[in-house]
Design an enzyme around this catalytic site. Structure first.
Site, PDB file in Angstrom:
ATOM      1  N   HIS A 106       0.867  -1.183   0.000  1.00 61.14           N
ATOM      2  CA  HIS A 106       0.000   0.000   0.000  1.00 61.14           C
ATOM      3  C   HIS A 106       0.908   1.238   0.000  1.00 61.14           C
ATOM      4  CE1 HIS A 106      -3.650   2.265   0.630  1.00 61.14           C
ATOM      5  NE2 HIS A 106      -2.992   2.984   1.518  1.00 61.14           N
ATOM      6  N   THR A 138      -5.476  -9.071   5.936  1.00 60.02           N
ATOM      7  CA  THR A 138      -6.547  -9.602   6.786  1.00 60.02           C
ATOM      8  C   THR A 138      -7.856  -9.030   6.257  1.00 60.02           C
ATOM      9  OG1 THR A 138      -6.395  -7.750   8.328  1.00 60.02           O
ATOM     10  CG2 THR A 138      -5.016  -9.679   8.809  1.00 60.02           C
ATOM     11  N   LEU A 141      -9.486  -3.932   5.693  1.00 55.41           N
ATOM     12  CA  LEU A 141      -8.829  -3.339   4.517  1.00 55.41           C
ATOM     13  C   LEU A 141      -7.592  -2.506   4.881  1.00 55.41           C
ATOM     14  CD1 LEU A 141      -9.106  -2.809   1.377  1.00 55.41           C
ATOM     15  CD2 LEU A 141     -10.215  -0.657   2.028  1.00 55.41           C
ATOM     16  N   ASP A 142      -6.471  -2.806   4.226  1.00 58.47           N
ATOM     17  CA  ASP A 142      -5.212  -2.076   4.424  1.00 58.47           C
ATOM     18  C   ASP A 142      -4.703  -2.126   5.869  1.00 58.47           C
ATOM     19  OD1 ASP A 142      -4.983  -1.477   1.738  1.00 58.47           O
ATOM     20  OD2 ASP A 142      -6.052   0.426   1.933  1.00 58.47           O
TER      21      ASP A 142
HETATM   22  C1  GRF Z   1       1.108   0.887  -6.364  1.00 55.71           C
HETATM   23  O1  GRF Z   1       1.309   2.207  -5.965  1.00 55.71           O
HETATM   24  C2  GRF Z   1       0.661   0.056  -5.200  1.00 55.71           C
HETATM   25  O2  GRF Z   1       1.196   0.469  -3.985  1.00 55.71           O
HETATM   26  C3  GRF Z   1      -0.821   0.287  -5.180  1.00 55.71           C
HETATM   27  O3  GRF Z   1      -1.204   0.368  -6.532  1.00 55.71           O
HETATM   28  C4  GRF Z   1      -0.073   0.757  -7.322  1.00 55.71           C
HETATM   29  C5  GRF Z   1       0.130  -0.335  -8.330  1.00 55.71           C
HETATM   30  O4  GRF Z   1       1.101  -0.018  -9.276  1.00 55.71           O
HETATM   31  N1  GRF Z   1      -1.473  -0.753  -4.429  1.00 55.71           N
HETATM   32  P1  GRF Z   1       1.670  -1.147 -10.255  1.00 55.71           P
HETATM   33  O5  GRF Z   1       0.464  -1.771 -10.968  1.00 55.71           O
HETATM   34  O6  GRF Z   1       2.402  -2.146  -9.420  1.00 55.71           O
HETATM   35  O7  GRF Z   1       2.548  -0.431 -11.226  1.00 55.71           O
END
Ligand code: GRF
Length: 198
Positions: A106, A138, A141-142
């Site tokens: 995230h 889990t 979320l997040d």
């Molecule tokens: C990333 O910033 C990730 O943290 C978030 O969505 C974005 C995905 O980018 N969950 P990519 O598809 O890996 O280029």
């Protein structure tokens, strides 16, 4: 050898970073997307990695989609399932099925700025540091036990795009490291916290 299944929805740059890291003891068994137009799919297919699409719009609801997704994932007998920009909220049944073997990245320092528009919100709050978090998934979320975090500064004249790019660079370093730790059996969940062994 540990089998890894990576789920994407779009460009898949984190998936690419994990593939390119060529982690010892890890086999990328498949890359699965919920959208046929996910750019990362072609990239993976060109490298001989098995790819599959499961379009969530073809399913009556979340439970039906998640059940079909789990069946598809399990056909690759995964030791670890990696969410890499997979833009779907997953049902508790799905998450529990992959307990302790499902991780996500995230683009914030969790537990701050869960959900969407993290960079806009970080800038609006005036925080001086942002970053990214790899965590076990889990049903919350997040949330979920934190594996690793990386920190970047927030600059006075930052835009959400500029901050996102700075964070993404760290994501590409952090996520393969976290996967490598999992593959080496060095991550241990203890009372909601992740301990690393050497
Ligand atoms: C990333 O910033 C990730 O943290 C978030 O969505 C974005 C995905 O980018 N969950 P990519 O598809 O890996 O280029």
């Amino acid at each position: 050898m540990k089998n890894i299944v990576i789920l994407i929805s779009g460009r898949g740059s984190n998936m690419q970073a994990i593939v390119e890291a060529q982690i010892d003891g890890a086999k990328i068994a498949a890359v699965i997307a919920n959208r046929a137009d996910a750019a990362g799919l072609a990239w993976a297919a060109e490298r001989g990695i098995a790819t599959a699409v499961l379009d969530h719009k073809q399913f009556a609801g979340r439970d039906a989609f998640d059940a079909a997704l789990a069946e598809l994932i399990d056909s690759y007998v995964p030791d670890l399932v990696v969410l890499a920009g997979f833009m779907r909220i997953l049902t508790p049944g799905f998450v529990n099925h992959y307990a302790n073997r499902l991780i996500n990245i995230h683009p914030s320092l969790l537990p701050s700025f869960t959900g969407l528009h993290t960079h806009e919100r970080a800038i609006a709050e005036g925080v001086k540091f942002a970053g990214c978090t790899v965590h076990f998934v889990t049903a919350d979320l997040d949330h979920g036990p934190i594996v690793a975090q990386a920190v970047v500064p927030v600059l006075d004249d930052d835009t959400p795009d500029a901050l996102a790019a700075r964070v993404l660079k760290e994501e590409h370093r952090l996520y393969p490291e976290a996967v490598a730790l999992f593959v080496a059996d060095r991550l241990h969940i203890d009372a909601g916290r992740v301990r690393r062994s050497h």
